[in-house]
Design a protein around this motif. Structure first.
Motif, PDB file in Angstrom:
ATOM      1  N   ASP A  54      68.469  36.939  70.176  1.00  0.00           N
ATOM      2  CA  ASP A  54      69.760  36.580  69.600  1.00  0.00           C
ATOM      3  C   ASP A  54      69.633  36.333  68.098  1.00  0.00           C
ATOM      4  O   ASP A  54      70.522  36.701  67.317  1.00  0.00           O
ATOM      5  CB  ASP A  54      70.312  35.331  70.285  1.00  0.00           C
ATOM      6  CG  ASP A  54      70.684  35.586  71.745  1.00  0.00           C
ATOM      7  OD1 ASP A  54      70.883  36.772  72.090  1.00  0.00           O
ATOM      8  OD2 ASP A  54      70.772  34.621  72.523  1.00  0.00           O
ATOM      9  N   GLU A  55      68.505  35.706  67.722  1.00  0.00           N
ATOM     10  CA  GLU A  55      68.285  35.419  66.306  1.00  0.00           C
ATOM     11  C   GLU A  55      68.127  36.699  65.501  1.00  0.00           C
ATOM     12  O   GLU A  55      68.669  36.831  64.393  1.00  0.00           O
ATOM     13  CB  GLU A  55      67.032  34.544  66.148  1.00  0.00           C
ATOM     14  CG  GLU A  55      66.768  34.120  64.716  1.00  0.00           C
ATOM     15  CD  GLU A  55      65.511  33.262  64.578  1.00  0.00           C
ATOM     16  OE1 GLU A  55      65.109  32.993  63.430  1.00  0.00           O
ATOM     17  OE2 GLU A  55      64.953  32.859  65.629  1.00  0.00           O
ATOM     18  N   LYS A  58      71.513  38.297  65.038  1.00  0.00           N
ATOM     19  CA  LYS A  58      72.310  37.564  64.046  1.00  0.00           C
ATOM     20  C   LYS A  58      71.829  37.862  62.627  1.00  0.00           C
ATOM     21  O   LYS A  58      72.635  38.088  61.711  1.00  0.00           O
ATOM     22  CB  LYS A  58      72.230  36.065  64.322  1.00  0.00           C
ATOM     23  CG  LYS A  58      73.033  35.209  63.334  1.00  0.00           C
ATOM     24  CD  LYS A  58      72.888  33.732  63.674  1.00  0.00           C
ATOM     25  CE  LYS A  58      73.700  32.886  62.687  1.00  0.00           C
ATOM     26  NZ  LYS A  58      73.293  33.089  61.293  1.00  0.00           N
ATOM     27  N   LYS A  61      72.846  41.248  61.518  1.00  0.00           N
ATOM     28  CA  LYS A  61      74.261  41.236  61.158  1.00  0.00           C
ATOM     29  C   LYS A  61      74.465  40.569  59.801  1.00  0.00           C
ATOM     30  O   LYS A  61      75.244  41.052  58.963  1.00  0.00           O
ATOM     31  CB  LYS A  61      75.052  40.498  62.243  1.00  0.00           C
ATOM     32  CG  LYS A  61      76.551  40.495  62.018  1.00  0.00           C
ATOM     33  CD  LYS A  61      77.263  39.793  63.167  1.00  0.00           C
ATOM     34  CE  LYS A  61      78.770  39.755  62.940  1.00  0.00           C
ATOM     35  NZ  LYS A  61      79.467  39.042  64.044  1.00  0.00           N
ATOM     36  N   ASP A  62      73.751  39.453  59.570  1.00  0.00           N
ATOM     37  CA  ASP A  62      73.854  38.759  58.287  1.00  0.00           C
ATOM     38  C   ASP A  62      73.370  39.645  57.142  1.00  0.00           C
ATOM     39  O   ASP A  62      73.951  39.639  56.048  1.00  0.00           O
ATOM     40  CB  ASP A  62      73.032  37.463  58.318  1.00  0.00           C
ATOM     41  CG  ASP A  62      73.632  36.409  59.226  1.00  0.00           C
ATOM     42  OD1 ASP A  62      74.815  36.568  59.600  1.00  0.00           O
ATOM     43  OD2 ASP A  62      72.926  35.444  59.561  1.00  0.00           O
TER      44      ASP A  62
END
Length: 330
Positions: A54-55, A58, A61-62
């Motif tokens: 998940d990290e 994320k 995406k960031d």
């Protein structure tokens, strides 16, 4: 204009930090996936794997979001009017991402000369950084002396460590080795992000001060490896120094024929050795006469070439004895 440039610098730092976190998360993800493939069943590991996945998503995406913001910032900058103030700013002459320009590969001679010049100029500052203990103090010192954030400093610190270890100042060696690894981690991070190390050392200190266990373990592991290499290198240096001293002593001992009297003495038959121990010329002659002619000549010549025996010494001793006898007769 100042606000615009500040926003660009903030975005640059955010992009660099995001890329660094993404690289680390991917590394942890690979380790966890390899553990799963090896058949290890662990609920905590599976939970950690899900969390890291998940990290990674994320952060990816960031990263795209930051890239988009950077493009918008560049387009906005192109629309701004150029004036003397903005043109004279250093930041305006380089990439917004602070990407290091391609440089010509240095030769070994150029690297050595560069290192020598740098160390001679900044030796005092480098040693001061090497003795700094607290994270905050290290960060502040590099902020005040950003020119120290380079490979030359890391290499110089290792040399200082070796000197301390040779002098058996083990605690000082371990302190400076710690700072050498600090510098190495900063340089490695800069290479990964392809940015100037002077612009990303603050991120290292921010991370290490709140480091998770894997990152701290990696730091400690590299530190132990460096200390072990330093100990090995110091031992080699000491052994080499001892050999050099032994060779110097040997060169000073060499006789007129270039042979070492110690080596020659150790190679002689026991009876000849005994005659030298007792300084008995008659015993030496008798010992040589018991040998084959060629063997006797061989040992005799080696004694002469090493300086163990001076050929004229026998005649001189006999003359002294004759003179002493004549004086007694008179």
């Amino acid at each position: 204009m100042a606000e615009f440039q500040q926003r660009g610098e903030d975005l640059e730092c955010s992009v660099s930090e995001c890329k660094r976190q993404f690289e680390e998360a991917q590394g942890r993800l690979r380790e966890l996936e390899e553990g799963r493939r090896e058949g290890e069943e662990d609920e905590d590991r599976d939970a950690e794997l899900t969390k890291v996945q998940d990290e990674v998503k994320k952060l990816k995406k960031d990263d795209k979001s930051f890239e988009k913001m950077m493009k918008e910032h560049r387009r906005e900058g192109e629309k701004l009017p150029w004036d003397v103030d903005s043109i004279s700013k250093e930041g305006f002459s380089k990439s917004v991402l602070n990407i290091k320009p391609a440089t010509k590969e240095e030769t070994e001679e150029e690297k050595a000369e560069k290192h020598k010049t740098f160390v001679e100029k900044y030796a005092k500052e480098i040693k001061h950084f090497g003795m700094t203990r607290r994270w905050e103090d290290s960060q502040k010192y590099l902020s005040d002396n950003p020119h120290l954030v380079c490979a030359e400093t890391a290499n110089c610190l290792v040399v200082v460590c070796i000197d301390f270890e040779i002098d058996e100042k083990h605690a000082l060696m371990e302190q400076v080795a710690h700072q050498a690894i600090v510098m190495q981690f900063i340089l490695d991070s800069a290479r990964t992000l392809k940015v100037d190390a002077r612009g990303c050392f603050r991120q290292f200190f921010s991370k290490i001060k709140t480091a998770d266990k894997p990152y701290q373990d990696a730091f400690d592991h590299e530190l132990e490896l460096l200390k072990e290499r330093i100990r090995n290198c110091a031992q080699i240096r000491k052994e080499s120094a001892v050999k050099e001293l032994e060779e110097e002593d040997r060169q000073e001992r060499l006789g007129p024929g270039g042979l070492d009297p110690v080596e020659v003495y150790e190679s002689l038959p026991k009876e000849i050795q005994k005659s030298f121990d007792e300084k008995n010329i008659q015993m030496l002659q008798e010992a040589i006469n018991t040998l084959d002619l060629d063997e006797g000549k061989y040992h005799l010549q080696r004694c002469i070439d090493s300086g163990l025996w001076v050929p004229d010494s026998l005649e001189g001793d006999e003359e002294e004895e004759e003179e002493a006898d004549e004086e007694d007769d008179s």
